[in-house]
Design an enzyme around this catalytic site. Structure first.
Site, PDB file in Angstrom:
ATOM      1  CB  CYS A  68      58.054  36.748  60.823  1.00 21.37           C
ATOM      2  SG  CYS A  68      58.371  35.748  62.293  1.00 21.37           S
ATOM      3  CB  CYS A  72      62.252  29.703  60.918  1.00 23.08           C
ATOM      4  SG  CYS A  72      61.697  30.285  62.526  1.00 23.08           S
ATOM      5  CB  CYS A  75      59.932  30.624  57.197  1.00 24.56           C
ATOM      6  SG  CYS A  75      58.388  31.544  57.273  1.00 24.56           S
TER       7      CYS A  75
HETATM    8  S1  SF4 Z   1      58.415  29.918  60.687  1.00 22.87           S
HETATM    9 FE1  SF4 Z   1      58.354  31.864  59.589  1.00 22.87          FE
HETATM   10  S2  SF4 Z   1      56.588  32.935  60.436  1.00 22.87           S
HETATM   11 FE2  SF4 Z   1      57.099  31.276  61.874  1.00 22.87          FE
HETATM   12  S3  SF4 Z   1      58.462  32.227  63.369  1.00 22.87           S
HETATM   13 FE3  SF4 Z   1      59.763  31.351  61.789  1.00 22.87          FE
HETATM   14  S4  SF4 Z   1      60.145  33.020  60.339  1.00 22.87           S
HETATM   15 FE4  SF4 Z   1      58.392  33.590  61.601  1.00 22.87          FE
END
Ligand code: SF4
Length: 346
Positions: A68, A72, A75
């Site tokens: 990704c 986040c 995540c």
């Molecule tokens: S939650 Fe994880 S997979 Fe989804 S956008 Fe954020 S970092 Fe990327």
């Protein structure tokens, strides 16, 4: 005296015998249901879901990549590998799932539009709609890498596009980690919203309620964007993903209480398309397939993989998915999910 001792000995033998018998009964029960004694024993002890061994993969979430471009903090499917199944193998697995009863596939990640600039995803979407004729094909994305060209090529085969958005304030998005460099997450979201309308793809929003956005009022923006569904998840901890020593993320500081989550829901109760998902509803009610096409069992608060469906078949692998089919239906997992049936005014 001798009579008392004899009775006690006899009682002890009976208790031991009953104990031994119940242990063997447990073993047979576990072997019959799970084919694996140790794992089965754990599940029988927990009185776990009777549906786990008989589940139909009606709706599957295939996280084909863990890569990704966002970071986040909460995540729960992190970049632990960079593996992506070759296209033909992935198609083979999807066909097996269809034959086992799959009606809906959701492609997720990581960010599904990253690999091969979205072409890999496009081919899978096309295959699932045109060849497998699945009633519903959907994608969850952070929205940052989607192009209009992708919609032109593959939009007609996609039923639903869900874009993650936790806040309409860029500073909050930055605090969460939803962003990359100077890219504006909200601007991307608006662009994708327009393309969904232009190319007739149902638009959905996914939000994770966490410590940074729990007090936000999103009523106005959600009304303006008018999604078919607004899924609001309570931030969830998964050991090895966003909690614990081996995890790549540490979401402990993002977690909110159930009361705070309820307050957020109460503030947005007028939004008809809001679908709330507490930790309890969320944990075992999703069938998650990882990049190796293994089901991930989250019942222990971490992701324990089954064998790959490509190696042992869907029926054997799904026994180790931890999937709670009853909770899936209870949380409204089955809904009008074909865009043809939604009667949308594009
Ligand atoms: S939650 Fe994880 S997979 Fe989804 S956008 Fe954020 S970092 Fe990327």
């Amino acid at each position: 005296m001798y009579v008392v001792i004899c009775i006690r000995l006899l009682l002890q033998v009976c208790i031991d015998w009953v104990g031994e018998l119940s242990l063997w009964l447990m073993k047979f029960r576990a072997l019959g249901k799970y084919g694996n004694w140790e794992r089965g024993r754990q599940r029988v002890k927990r009185g776990e879901k009777s549906s786990a061994w008989a589940a139909t993969p009606t709706s599957v979430n295939y996280h084909f990549t863990r890569q990704c471009n966002y970071k986040c903090g909460f995540c729960f499917h992190t970049a632990k590998t960079s593996f992506v199944m070759p296209l033909e193998e992935a198609k083979k697995g999807l066909k097996m799932l269809k034959e086992a009863g799959m009606e809906k596939i959701n492609f997720s990640g990581g960010e599904p539009f990253l690999h091969n600039r979205g072409e890999f995803l496009g081919k899978l979407v096309q295959y699932c709609k045109q060849e497998l004729k699945l009633p519903s094909v959907s994608v969850v994305s952070n929205g940052s890498r989607i192009t209009e060209k992708w919609f032109k090529n593959y939009g007609k085969d996609l039923d639903i596009l869900a874009v993650s958005c936790d806040s309409f304030e860029e500073d909050t998005n930055r605090l969460i980690g939803r962003g990359q460099g100077n890219k504006n997450h909200i601007e991307n979201l608006l662009k994708v919203r327009t393309w969904c309308k232009d190319y007739k793809v149902a638009f959905k929003i996914n939000s994770v309620c966490n410590i940074f956005n729990v007090e936000e009022d999103m009523n106005e923006q959600i009304r303006m964007l008018n999604p078919v569904r607004w899924k609001v998840f309570q931030c969830l901890l998964i050991e090895g993903e966003n909690a614990g020593e081996e995890a790549l993320r540490h979401a402990e500081t993002f977690v909110i209480s159930s009361e705070a989550f309820q307050r957020f829901l109460e503030r947005h109760k007028e939004i008809k398309c809001l679908v709330p998902e507490s930790n309890e509803k969320m944990r075992d009610s999703y069938l998650i397939l990882d990049e190796y096409m293994r089901f991930l069992d989250c019942t222990q608060g971490r992701k324990d993989p089954s064998k790959s469906i490509l190696d042992v078949g869907v029926e054997d692998a799904i026994k180790f998915s931890g999937f709670d089919e009853k909770m899936f239906f209870k949380r409204g997992g089955k809904y009008v999910w074909s865009k043809a049936d939604m009667h949308l005014e594009w």
